[in-house]
Scaffold this motif. Structure first.
Motif, short mmCIF file in Angstrom:
data_model
loop_
_atom_site.label_atom_id
_atom_site.label_comp_id
_atom_site.label_asym_id
_atom_site.label_seq_id
_atom_site.Cartn_x
_atom_site.Cartn_y
_atom_site.Cartn_z
N SER A 193 0.84 -1.20 0.00
CA SER A 193 0.00 0.00 0.00
C SER A 193 0.86 1.24 0.00
CB SER A 193 -0.92 0.01 1.23
OG SER A 193 -1.81 -1.06 1.15
N ILE A 194 1.92 1.22 0.83
CA ILE A 194 2.84 2.38 0.89
C ILE A 194 3.48 2.62 -0.47
CG2 ILE A 194 5.03 3.18 1.90
CD1 ILE A 194 4.09 1.64 4.48
N ASP A 195 3.76 1.48 -1.17
CA ASP A 195 4.37 1.61 -2.51
C ASP A 195 3.34 1.98 -3.57
OD1 ASP A 195 6.79 0.98 -1.49
OD2 ASP A 195 6.76 -1.14 -2.06
N GLY A 196 2.07 2.10 -3.19
CA GLY A 196 1.04 2.54 -4.13
C GLY A 196 0.39 1.43 -4.93
N ALA A 197 0.50 0.19 -4.46
CA ALA A 197 -0.10 -0.94 -5.21
C ALA A 197 -1.62 -0.89 -5.13
CB ALA A 197 0.40 -2.26 -4.65
N SER A 198 -2.25 -1.24 -6.24
CA SER A 198 -3.72 -1.29 -6.26
C SER A 198 -4.17 -2.62 -5.65
CB SER A 198 -4.22 -1.18 -7.70
OG SER A 198 -3.84 -2.34 -8.41
N PHE A 199 -5.50 -2.77 -5.48
CA PHE A 199 -6.06 -4.01 -4.91
C PHE A 199 -5.67 -5.22 -5.78
CE2 PHE A 199 -9.54 -7.13 -5.05
CZ PHE A 199 -9.49 -7.58 -3.74
N MET A 200 -5.86 -5.05 -7.11
CA MET A 200 -5.58 -6.17 -8.01
C MET A 200 -4.09 -6.52 -8.01
SD MET A 200 -8.30 -7.43 -9.01
CE MET A 200 -7.61 -8.66 -10.09
N GLN A 201 -3.27 -5.49 -7.91
CA GLN A 201 -1.82 -5.76 -7.87
C GLN A 201 -1.45 -6.53 -6.61
OE1 GLN A 201 -0.65 -1.64 -8.47
NE2 GLN A 201 0.43 -2.18 -10.36
N LYS A 202 -2.11 -6.19 -5.49
CA LYS A 202 -1.83 -6.92 -4.25
C LYS A 202 -2.25 -8.38 -4.38
CE LYS A 202 -2.82 -3.00 -1.31
NZ LYS A 202 -3.78 -2.53 -0.32
N ARG A 204 -2.51 -10.08 -7.18
CA ARG A 204 -1.65 -10.77 -8.15
C ARG A 204 -0.23 -10.99 -7.62
NH1 ARG A 204 1.15 -9.04 -12.69
NH2 ARG A 204 0.55 -6.88 -12.33
N MET A 205 0.29 -9.98 -6.90
CA MET A 205 1.70 -10.05 -6.50
C MET A 205 1.93 -10.63 -5.11
SD MET A 205 2.87 -8.79 -9.27
CE MET A 205 4.61 -8.49 -9.00
N ILE A 206 0.90 -10.58 -4.26
CA ILE A 206 1.10 -11.09 -2.89
C ILE A 206 0.22 -12.31 -2.61
CG2 ILE A 206 0.95 -10.52 -0.43
CD1 ILE A 206 1.39 -7.56 -1.26
N THR A 207 -1.10 -12.11 -2.74
CA THR A 207 -2.02 -13.18 -2.33
C THR A 207 -1.81 -14.45 -3.15
OG1 THR A 207 -3.62 -11.44 -1.85
CG2 THR A 207 -4.45 -13.69 -1.83
N MET A 208 -1.87 -14.29 -4.47
CA MET A 208 -1.81 -15.49 -5.30
C MET A 208 -0.49 -16.25 -5.14
SD MET A 208 -4.75 -15.81 -6.49
CE MET A 208 -4.52 -17.24 -7.50
N PRO A 209 0.65 -15.58 -5.22
CA PRO A 209 1.89 -16.37 -5.05
C PRO A 209 1.95 -17.10 -3.71
CG PRO A 209 2.40 -14.18 -5.89
CD PRO A 209 0.95 -14.17 -5.54
#
Lengths: 292, 420
Positions: A193-202, A204-209
């Protein structure tokens, strides 16, 4: 008198402790498997003794058995649709159940319930639910002006019926996703969030992996479960062989026609199929499963 | 460490040896004082069965003793196959007629020719020939029939009268064209869920019954598959004509409402092919449908003869008990008790017992008497279950579902699968 060393005592103790399991494994798993392998090379029906026929059962199954082909087709087709659908549904339910709303425990219990209800009882209820004339599904469709299909008596609707049942039962697999989702460190989302990631990016990049190990486990278990589909299929049924899943055919060969040797060969072929699929998924693991 | 592994290996080996050296398996031994009888009876039937066993045990208390092994009826044959495969065959058990050849071929059951020849009360000539024939394998009898259940035509007398049609009697000699015509007249208009049907039917009688109606055979006495003979096809033509007449409810509808029996019981079907044992008189009364149940003989075959399907179940003895006089005595006592319990008794002289056992059947007695003289079963073979599975799924069921189905082509395909 010779003294027994401390290390030897430890080894003895260890062996004694594992021996109940080891003995059970040998007697109840290894021995039946070896015996079943032998039976698959025999012509053996009830009574009598198995007669060795070499690869005849396997040859007949793979070259000349139209019901085997149908059963395999029905099962693979079901697995192709049911496994992703149930994984997707269970994952979605788990994601929804991580939200902080009132009485979340009640919702979790409700969604998990399919996992604790007897499969036979569920199948009986679904058979009634799918009834064209008195079933509640068509009753509901009738209320909105839709003439419901013959779910189990129209070949085109048998697979969708089983997929509906599979989705209904997906809540049972939800628990593992829920644990996985809860286990993802909050700090990762905060940093994103601090880096400005959107919900979908979170996602794709955090939850899914981070969820891929759980997905990997559920994929394998889902495939095994789909290929071993039996109790509900034998109760709910379906017209024109559309519900003749592999295990149903195997059971019929063994217990309706009494062809134990042939049925055991079918069981080994199923084992090889599931084993091969598991190996393939394991090989591809390095490309898509996150490992810390 | 080597000693440890060696001790452990010996322990495992000893376990295998102990398992392998178990006492002689029960399939090869026969202890008259410890006979196990496997039955599919359940609920009230099981209670009555247990009472019979108690009486029979009392008769032979110094010679034999029977205990009951009750299997859930829907899993009966699965459990039985597991028992036989695991060499734990029950000493006595019930087999439906289509299973006799299979179990006899696998040497799981005893040839009972010597039982019949030495029996005081149950010689072969006392049985209806066709009924006893259903227990035959390679010229010998492997079971003692305890029930004969031929198909007759149940009739809703009120619906016939409402439609100004003559109620059939024992003297009515309907041809298939006649019955199709009557059934069509008895079918009312309206939606599938409301109308009254001329004839309720859904997979019973079995397809061989229609093949006989055409003058054909399912399997001949030499074991040849004749489902695709021209006469058998003519029988299938009759079935197809019946389905096309619109007087029979659709297969999916009848499956949905709980079967043809139910449609008849609630007064929505004028006729129904049922076994004589089926207690429709009582069921109609319980449903409160209030119509009078009447009876007719099945239609005459195309060749002028008459035949009806008969279901027979028999008591069989495991191979290990063959020739055991005490077991045979138990079998004889049991069978004689069964003949006072089930209708119809397969013995020729027992026809009047039917009314004693079930007074509701008094009116049906003339029809039952006739039916027992021409009732028959198929010439079963060892692989009948597999053949019949194919015929049911690929021919009969499809004919019931779709009157335009090309059954002639389908039956030839099925026949080709099994013809050697």
């Amino acid at each position: 008198m010779k003294r027994v060393s401390y290390h030897t005592k430890k080894k003895y103790a260890g062996l004694i402790f594992v021996s109940p399991w080891a003995l059970g494994f040998l007697l109840l798993t290894v021995f039946p498997m070896v015996f079943a392998l032998y039976v698959s090379f025999t012509d053996w029906s009830i009574g009598g003794t198995p007669t060795y026929v070499g690869l005849a059962n396997f040859k007949e199954i793979l070259t000349n058995d139209r019901e085997f082909k149908n059963a395999l087709y029905v099962t693979v087709r079901y697995a192709v649709f049911a496994v992703p659908l149930t994984i997707g549904t269970a994952f979605t339910i788990a994601a929804l159940l991580t939200t902080k709303i009132k009485a979340i425990g009640v919702f979790r219990t409700i969604y998990y319930m399919p996992a604790i209800v007897s499969g036979v009882a569920v199948a009986v209820v679904w058979k009634w639910m799918f009834d064209e004339y008195s079933g509640p599904i068509n009753g509901f469709l009738g209320l909105i002006g839709v003439h419901g299909p013959s779910w189990l008596y129209d070949p085109n609707y048998v697979l969708p019926s089983y997929l509906v049942m599979a989705i209904w039962g997906a809540g049972g697999g939800m628990l593992t996703y829920l644990v996985g989702l809860k286990d993802i460190p909050r700090e990762l989302y905060e940093a994103a969030s601090i880096d400005g990631a959107s919900f979908m990016q979170k996602v794709r990049m955090i939850t899914m992996p981070l969820m891929t190990p759980i997905l990997f486990y559920n994929l394998i278990m889902g495939i095994i479960s789909a290929f071993r589909k039996f109790s509900d299929a034998i109760i709910v049924g379906g017209i024109d062989g559309q519900a003749d899943f592999y295990m149903v055919y195997l059971f019929r060969k063994a217990f309706d026609f009494g062809d134990m040797g042939y049925a055991t060969a079918l069981a080994w072929i199923l084992f090889i199929i599931i084993f091969t699929l598991t190996i393939i998924i394991n090989v591809t693991k390095k490309y898509w499963v996150y490992e810390n | 460490m080597k000693k440890v592994i060696l001790t452990y290996a010996l322990f495992i080996f000893a376990s295998f040896v102990l398992v392998g050296c178990k006492k002689e398996t029960s399939s090869n031994t026969c202890d008259p004082m410890n006979l196990k009888f496997a039955t599919w009876a359940s609920t009230d039937e099981l209670r009555e069965f247990n009472e019979i066993i108690d009486r029979v045990n009392e008769m032979g208390k110094n010679d034999y003793h029977i205990t009951v092994k009750n299997y859930v009826s829907s899993n009966y044959y699965t459990k039985l196959k597991l028992d036989v495969t695991g060499k734990k065959t029950p000493d006595l058990f019930w087999l439906s007629q289509e299973h006799i050849d299979y179990y006899a071929n696998k040497e799981a059951i005893a040839n009972l020719d010597s039982f019949f020849s030495n029996s005081q009360s149950l010689q072969k000539d006392k049985f209806y020939d066709n009924v006893l024939y259903s227990t035959e394998y390679e010229g010998s009898n492997f079971g003692v029939p305890f029930i004969a259940n031929p198909v007759i035509l149940y009739v809703n007398e009120d619906l016939f009268k409402e439609n100004n049609l003559e109620v059939p009697t024992v003297d009515t000699d309907w041809t298939w064209d006649d019955i199709i015509d009557v059934a069509t007249q008895l079918t009312s208009s309206g939606s599938e869920e409301e109308k009254t049907y001329g004839l309720a039917m859904s997979g019973f009688p079995p397809v061989e019954y229609f093949m006989w109606a055409g003058g054909g055979e399912y399997i001949d006495q030499d074991g040849n598959l004749l489902i695709d003979s021209e006469d058998s096809m003519k029988g299938l033509d009759i079935l197809n004509k019946l389905m096309k007449s619109g007087s029979v409810p659709s297969y999916k509808y009848i499956s949905s409402v709980g079967g043809p029996e139910y449609l008849f019981t609630i007064g929505r079907a004028a006729m129904f092919f049922g076994g004589i044992q089926d207690n429709f008189e009582q069921k109609v009364a319980e449903e409160g449908s209030g119509f009078t149940v009447s009876y007719a003989q099945v239609p005459i075959n195309l060749d002028g003869t008459r035949s009806t399907f008969n279901w027979t179940a028999s008591t069989v003895v495991k191979k290990g008990c063959v020739g055991n006089e005490k077991v045979y005595q138990a079998l004889e006592n049991l069978s004689n008790e069964f003949y006072n319990w089930k209708i119809a008794s397969p013995l020729k002289g027992d026809i009047d017992k039917i009314v004693e056992v079930n007074p509701d059947k008094e009116k049906a007695l003339p029809i039952i008497k006739e039916a027992l003289t021409y009732a028959r079963s198929t010439n079963y073979t060892v692989d009948f279950a597999e053949i019949n599975h194919n015929v049911w799924y690929d021919v009969y069921q499809k004919m019931l579902r779709d009157p335009s189905f090309d059954y002639r082509k389908a039956v030839k395909e099925v026949a080709n699968r099994f013809k050697k």
